[in-house]
Design an enzyme around this catalytic site. Sequence first.
Site, mmCIF file in Angstrom:
data_model
loop_
_atom_site.group_PDB
_atom_site.id
_atom_site.type_symbol
_atom_site.label_atom_id
_atom_site.label_comp_id
_atom_site.label_asym_id
_atom_site.label_seq_id
_atom_site.Cartn_x
_atom_site.Cartn_y
_atom_site.Cartn_z
ATOM 1 N N TYR A 78 3.264 -20.475 27.837
ATOM 2 C CA TYR A 78 2.502 -20.430 26.590
ATOM 3 C C TYR A 78 2.403 -21.838 26.001
ATOM 4 O O TYR A 78 3.414 -22.480 25.712
ATOM 5 C CB TYR A 78 3.142 -19.488 25.579
ATOM 6 N N GLN A 122 -2.916 -22.063 18.849
ATOM 7 C CA GLN A 122 -3.960 -21.598 17.938
ATOM 8 C C GLN A 122 -3.664 -21.934 16.479
ATOM 9 O O GLN A 122 -4.578 -22.163 15.691
ATOM 10 C CB GLN A 122 -4.140 -20.080 18.097
ATOM 11 N N GLN A 135 6.711 -5.429 31.414
ATOM 12 C CA GLN A 135 5.868 -5.852 30.284
ATOM 13 C C GLN A 135 4.397 -5.853 30.705
ATOM 14 O O GLN A 135 3.885 -6.834 31.226
ATOM 15 C CB GLN A 135 6.268 -7.238 29.775
ATOM 16 N N ASN A 167 1.359 -4.824 10.501
ATOM 17 C CA ASN A 167 1.641 -4.188 11.790
ATOM 18 C C ASN A 167 2.987 -3.486 11.845
ATOM 19 O O ASN A 167 3.123 -2.453 12.514
ATOM 20 C CB ASN A 167 1.551 -5.226 12.909
ATOM 21 N N PRO A 215 -1.294 -4.335 22.132
ATOM 22 C CA PRO A 215 -1.519 -2.949 21.719
ATOM 23 C C PRO A 215 -2.767 -2.781 20.855
ATOM 24 O O PRO A 215 -3.275 -1.668 20.717
ATOM 25 C CB PRO A 215 -0.247 -2.615 20.931
#
Length: 335
Positions: A54, A27, A177, A295, A207
């Site tokens: 990924y 991205q 996870q 964050n 989250p």
Amino acid sequence: MEIRNLGKSGLKISAIAYGNWLTHGSQVEEDAATACVRQALDEGITTFDTADVYANTAAESVLGRALKGERREGLEIFTKVYWPTGPGKHNDHGLSRKHIMESINGSLTRLGTDYVDLYQAHRYDDETPLEETMEAFADVVRQGKALYIGVSEWRAEDIRRAHALARELRIPLVSSQPQYSMLWRVIEAEVVPTCEELGIGQIVWSPIAQGVLTGKYLPGQAPPAGSRATDDKGGANMISRWLQDDVLERVQQLKPIAEEAGLTMAQLAVAWVLQNDNVSAAIIGASRPEQVTDNVKAAGVRLDEATMKAIDEVVDPIVERDPSQTRTPRRSELL
């Protein structure tokens, strides 16, 4: 930065972990990805989570280059194995001994390290005997290529079976996870109680519900330009389930709760998952360094009972709690 033990193991990790799913090698450009990693380090994050799948292995390479020169003993580097990599041939995915042993070597090369702190089974493989999988993980540990073992998106009964085998093989299975947020609570009924019993900690992903809990998506309006919802490479398909007006209207009602707590919406969302005693860390992602800075301020925040109750009253009608949502993907989904 708050430091927590991973489950009941002796491994200490940062309560906020930095993850590079959907960003590194995909991205955002590498210089932006590196800037986010450097900001994470500056903010006290020591735990970095990735996976071989990924960006089809590119994310591990980007993370490895971004961490080059850092003191290895001061970092906790996590990666995963299961999903297809390379050309996606018949042995390029799953949890067979062949795929695990080949994958760990590839991951270590791309990450530029001799070992990972945690090696995780990215999904459960119902076409490989669990005994074969766990014996391969045991060999990875004994070879010094991983210090601890974990799982991702496994059902409670499979976690229990794997933990029993890990005890027999004398290897430390210490983590799970799963996806977890105010809106997605499917682990609470079965996975969390099982893991609490077994001493396994949660390292939760998404989250902020793929960004929906920041409040930037408004009911009745098109998603903001450049947001994840408009980027096919950035997880637009996953965030789509939250882009319903009834969900977005409820999320907007969280704004005064966040303001009363002195937090941004993102900080409120991250702080909420960290309230769960079985959660060892929350994974955040970022495409800009300032997102990391925002964050991490959720670390160490304790939401009082009134705030937690107010959140539940707002989101209760739109929360997903069905434990069957944690499932093994079909073989056709891997190819």
